[in-house]
Design an enzyme around this catalytic site. Sequence first.
Site, mmCIF file in Angstrom:
data_model
loop_
_atom_site.group_PDB
_atom_site.id
_atom_site.type_symbol
_atom_site.label_atom_id
_atom_site.label_comp_id
_atom_site.label_asym_id
_atom_site.label_seq_id
_atom_site.Cartn_x
_atom_site.Cartn_y
_atom_site.Cartn_z
ATOM 1 C CG LEU A 165 33.021 41.586 38.174
ATOM 2 C CD1 LEU A 165 32.303 40.938 36.987
ATOM 3 C CD2 LEU A 165 32.757 40.789 39.443
ATOM 4 C CB ALA A 166 39.155 39.367 38.505
ATOM 5 C CD GLU A 167 41.519 40.095 33.903
ATOM 6 O OE1 GLU A 167 41.496 41.000 33.049
ATOM 7 O OE2 GLU A 167 42.549 39.637 34.414
ATOM 8 C CB THR A 168 35.945 44.776 32.355
ATOM 9 O OG1 THR A 168 35.277 44.819 33.622
ATOM 10 C CG2 THR A 168 34.975 45.244 31.280
ATOM 11 C CG HIS A 225 37.913 34.796 33.639
ATOM 12 N ND1 HIS A 225 39.059 35.480 33.980
ATOM 13 C CD2 HIS A 225 36.873 35.561 34.064
ATOM 14 C CE1 HIS A 225 38.723 36.604 34.594
ATOM 15 N NE2 HIS A 225 37.402 36.684 34.667
#
Length: 267
Positions: free
Chosen positions: A44-47, A73
């Site tokens: 995903l874009a961010e963890t 987010h």
Amino acid sequence: MKIQKYHVDAFTDRLFGGNPACVIPLQKWLPDDILFQITKENNLAETAFFIPIDDGFHIRWFTPEVEMDLCGHASLASAHVIREHLHYKKDIIYFQSASGDLQVSFEGDKYVLDFPSRIPVKAELPQIIKESLNIQPSEVFLSRDYVLLYESEEEISTLKLDENKLKQIDLGHGGIICTAAGTKSDFISRFFTPGASIFEDPVTGSAHCSLIPFWSKKNGKKEQLAFQVSERKGVLYCKDEGERVSIAGQAITYSVGEIFLPNSDQK
């Protein structure tokens, strides 16, 4: 070693909307190479990872490529996990981060992020970005991200950027914000990250650290409604607090799971 993993859609009240983030609570830090491997596996874009500290939590944000200095987010998603799944009872969640002290409070079903304000200033657009755009902006500004101002919501919806061409530029932690006044909101935006595995970010809280003071100065409003008009779409309730901004939104859990790691010493 077994650790919990939460997949949360942030800045939305419905599944498959907003911006998805993985959230992984830890008791102590794992080595950075393991954090990156987990992030890449999540894809995903961010963890977001966090550990408990005396007065709250120390939070870090990773993309599959880099560790970020700030992510809205994934912070909202982390607050959702802490409150809803870890049953945190205090009224405010305090985060220590690479961008200083942050906090999240609650207003009904909304999480309110208290983030730094990053006011953009007039700038010149690099030629490579200019050549990548099918529609040129009316004005250009810069903070962490380039802020490209457009004349209408229609221009934002029909805007296209050449992803392959933009791979030639390195913006560090920054990206490209494209924004205009909204027809059903105070302003709208889209956000692009050259070289990242996910080129257009669905909903970008940290970009609003610049968008909130920018639009507040333009339209004179301290409280504003913002839409990020990506395919997944997101809603952000914004307030200009001077040197800080408030960014509020909702969140919903998509899944809860477990990660099985080889035994590893935590830091």
